[in-house]
Write a protein that holds these residues in place. Structure first.
Motif, PDB file in Angstrom:
ATOM      1  N   ASP A 150      44.292  -5.115 -32.182  1.00 52.02           N
ATOM      2  CA  ASP A 150      44.359  -3.754 -32.705  1.00 52.02           C
ATOM      3  C   ASP A 150      43.419  -2.847 -31.912  1.00 52.02           C
ATOM      4  N   VAL A 151      42.255  -3.379 -31.579  1.00 54.05           N
ATOM      5  CA  VAL A 151      41.329  -2.745 -30.640  1.00 54.05           C
ATOM      6  C   VAL A 151      41.022  -3.785 -29.570  1.00 54.05           C
ATOM      7  N   VAL A 152      41.226  -3.441 -28.313  1.00 50.90           N
ATOM      8  CA  VAL A 152      41.007  -4.411 -27.229  1.00 50.90           C
ATOM      9  C   VAL A 152      39.506  -4.608 -27.029  1.00 50.90           C
ATOM     10  N   PRO A 153      39.001  -5.831 -27.225  1.00 47.75           N
ATOM     11  CA  PRO A 153      37.570  -6.069 -27.038  1.00 47.75           C
ATOM     12  C   PRO A 153      37.264  -6.440 -25.594  1.00 47.75           C
ATOM     13  N   TYR A 154      36.181  -5.920 -25.089  1.00 55.44           N
ATOM     14  CA  TYR A 154      35.733  -6.356 -23.767  1.00 55.44           C
ATOM     15  C   TYR A 154      34.258  -6.029 -23.578  1.00 55.44           C
ATOM     16  N   THR A 155      33.526  -7.001 -23.079  1.00 52.75           N
ATOM     17  CA  THR A 155      32.163  -6.806 -22.603  1.00 52.75           C
ATOM     18  C   THR A 155      31.821  -7.987 -21.710  1.00 52.75           C
ATOM     19  N   ASP A 156      30.836  -7.818 -20.848  1.00 53.52           N
ATOM     20  CA  ASP A 156      30.326  -8.957 -20.074  1.00 53.52           C
ATOM     21  C   ASP A 156      29.458  -9.778 -21.020  1.00 53.52           C
ATOM     22  N   TYR A 157      30.089 -10.706 -21.697  1.00 56.27           N
ATOM     23  CA  TYR A 157      29.464 -11.383 -22.829  1.00 56.27           C
ATOM     24  C   TYR A 157      28.378 -12.362 -22.396  1.00 56.27           C
ATOM     25  N   SER A 158      27.480 -12.617 -23.330  1.00 57.31           N
ATOM     26  CA  SER A 158      26.472 -13.660 -23.145  1.00 57.31           C
ATOM     27  C   SER A 158      26.668 -14.698 -24.238  1.00 57.31           C
ATOM     28  N   TYR A 159      26.479 -15.964 -23.889  1.00 56.00           N
ATOM     29  CA  TYR A 159      26.677 -17.028 -24.869  1.00 56.00           C
ATOM     30  C   TYR A 159      25.634 -16.966 -25.984  1.00 56.00           C
ATOM     31  N   LYS A 160      24.488 -16.376 -25.697  1.00 52.28           N
ATOM     32  CA  LYS A 160      23.473 -16.224 -26.737  1.00 52.28           C
ATOM     33  C   LYS A 160      23.999 -15.348 -27.867  1.00 52.28           C
ATOM     34  N   ARG A 161      24.641 -14.240 -27.508  1.00 51.52           N
ATOM     35  CA  ARG A 161      25.167 -13.336 -28.532  1.00 51.52           C
ATOM     36  C   ARG A 161      26.426 -13.911 -29.176  1.00 51.52           C
ATOM     37  N   VAL A 162      27.202 -14.654 -28.404  1.00 52.21           N
ATOM     38  CA  VAL A 162      28.376 -15.329 -28.969  1.00 52.21           C
ATOM     39  C   VAL A 162      27.931 -16.319 -30.041  1.00 52.21           C
ATOM     40  N   ASP A 163      26.913 -17.106 -29.713  1.00 58.06           N
ATOM     41  CA  ASP A 163      26.397 -18.100 -30.655  1.00 58.06           C
ATOM     42  C   ASP A 163      25.829 -17.429 -31.902  1.00 58.06           C
ATOM     43  N   ARG A 164      25.133 -16.321 -31.710  1.00 59.02           N
ATOM     44  CA  ARG A 164      24.549 -15.616 -32.861  1.00 59.02           C
ATOM     45  C   ARG A 164      25.636 -15.068 -33.782  1.00 59.02           C
ATOM     46  N   ALA A 165      26.705 -14.530 -33.178  1.00 62.80           N
ATOM     47  CA  ALA A 165      27.807 -14.011 -33.989  1.00 62.80           C
ATOM     48  C   ALA A 165      28.431 -15.122 -34.821  1.00 62.80           C
ATOM     49  N   LEU A 166      28.625 -16.283 -34.211  1.00 55.45           N
ATOM     50  CA  LEU A 166      29.231 -17.406 -34.924  1.00 55.45           C
ATOM     51  C   LEU A 166      28.315 -17.909 -36.036  1.00 55.45           C
ATOM     52  N   ARG A 167      27.029 -18.033 -35.732  1.00 53.14           N
ATOM     53  CA  ARG A 167      26.086 -18.514 -36.743  1.00 53.14           C
ATOM     54  C   ARG A 167      25.983 -17.538 -37.911  1.00 53.14           C
ATOM     55  N   ASP A 168      25.965 -16.251 -37.605  1.00 45.97           N
ATOM     56  CA  ASP A 168      25.910 -15.252 -38.676  1.00 45.97           C
ATOM     57  C   ASP A 168      27.139 -15.354 -39.572  1.00 45.97           C
ATOM     58  N   ALA A 169      28.315 -15.431 -38.950  1.00 47.87           N
ATOM     59  CA  ALA A 169      29.554 -15.493 -39.725  1.00 47.87           C
ATOM     60  C   ALA A 169      29.597 -16.749 -40.590  1.00 47.87           C
TER      61      ALA A 169
END
Length: 231
Positions: A4-23
């Motif tokens: 619905d909204v195209v996501p894009y960023t030069d992601y970091s695994y640290k922030r990916v992991d934090r998002a998953l842990r928070d959820a």
């Protein structure tokens, strides 16, 4: 995949992991962490799609559940989804280019609900071709565009911006048996559109060439694109 909204960023695994842990902990991830997670997920899915020679499909520009009364009474998908007008060219290009840089860009079909995006999608698809005939496809007019005028408008844009003969034609909405009639509807509109171009002197009146193009769009291109083994 609904984007619905195209996501894009030069992601970091640290922030990916934090998002998953928070959820997982019942905490809503921050907006930025969410985009990091979504981008990483789409890249990893693309990697798997390419490995298995699958086709990824992105459905873009849908604004969901706009009527709060319908949502409260009947739940999600109750008839109040509409076209979105979000600016998606830059994030879409970023996402596809990231997959390209990661050597995991698979065959991809891009659909938009909003016809104002037709030229954008057609040009983006053209920027990432290579290796496979029609590797990045501008998917057939979708949802509110799934009409005679919608098909005609989109066929015109495809023919103007890319190679119409590489188009893989219409898809089937497998949730409804009545959707199969759309194939016949699309084929009639396709033939009428091309026939009009021929009559107006805009395309060659070459029966064998026309037959090859129509048969390709209606069957052969999809057969080859999806690697369907049919004798």
């Amino acid at each position: 995949i609904d984007l619905d909204v195209v996501p894009y960023t030069d992601y970091s695994y640290k922030r990916v992991d934090r998002a998953l842990r928070d959820a997982m902990g019942g905490i809503t991830p921050s907006k930025k962490d969410k985009i990091h997670y979504q981008t990483a997920m789409l890249v990893e899915l693309a990697r798997l799609f390419k490995e298995y020679n699958w086709v990824q499909q992105y459905h873009i520009s849908a604004l969901r559940d706009c009527n709060s009364e319908l949502l409260a009474k009947y739940g999600s998908k109750s008839g109040s989804d509409v076209m979105d007008d979000s600016h998606m060219a830059r994030p879409l290009v970023g996402l596809l280019d990231l997959q390209l840089r990661e050597d995991c860009l698979p065959k991809t079909i891009l659909y938009t609900m909003n016809p104002q995006d037709n030229e954008v999608i057609a040009s983006v698809a053209g920027a990432f071709q290579g290796g496979t005939k029609g590797k990045i496809q501008f998917g057939t007019a979708w949802w509110f565009g799934d009409t005679r005028s919608g098909f005609e408008r989109q066929l015109q844009k495809i023919a103007s911006a890319s190679v119409l003969s590489s188009h893989i034609g219409i898809v089937t909405d497998s949730r409804s048996i009545t959707s199969y009639s759309r194939h016949e509807y699309f084929r009639r509109i396709l033939c009428n559109t091309i026939g009009t171009w021929v009559e107006e002197g805009e395309f060659a009146n070459d029966w064998e060439l026309l037959k090859s193009i129509v048969e390709g769009i209606c069957f052969n291109n999809a057969k080859n694109y999806f690697n369907i083994d049919i004798d």
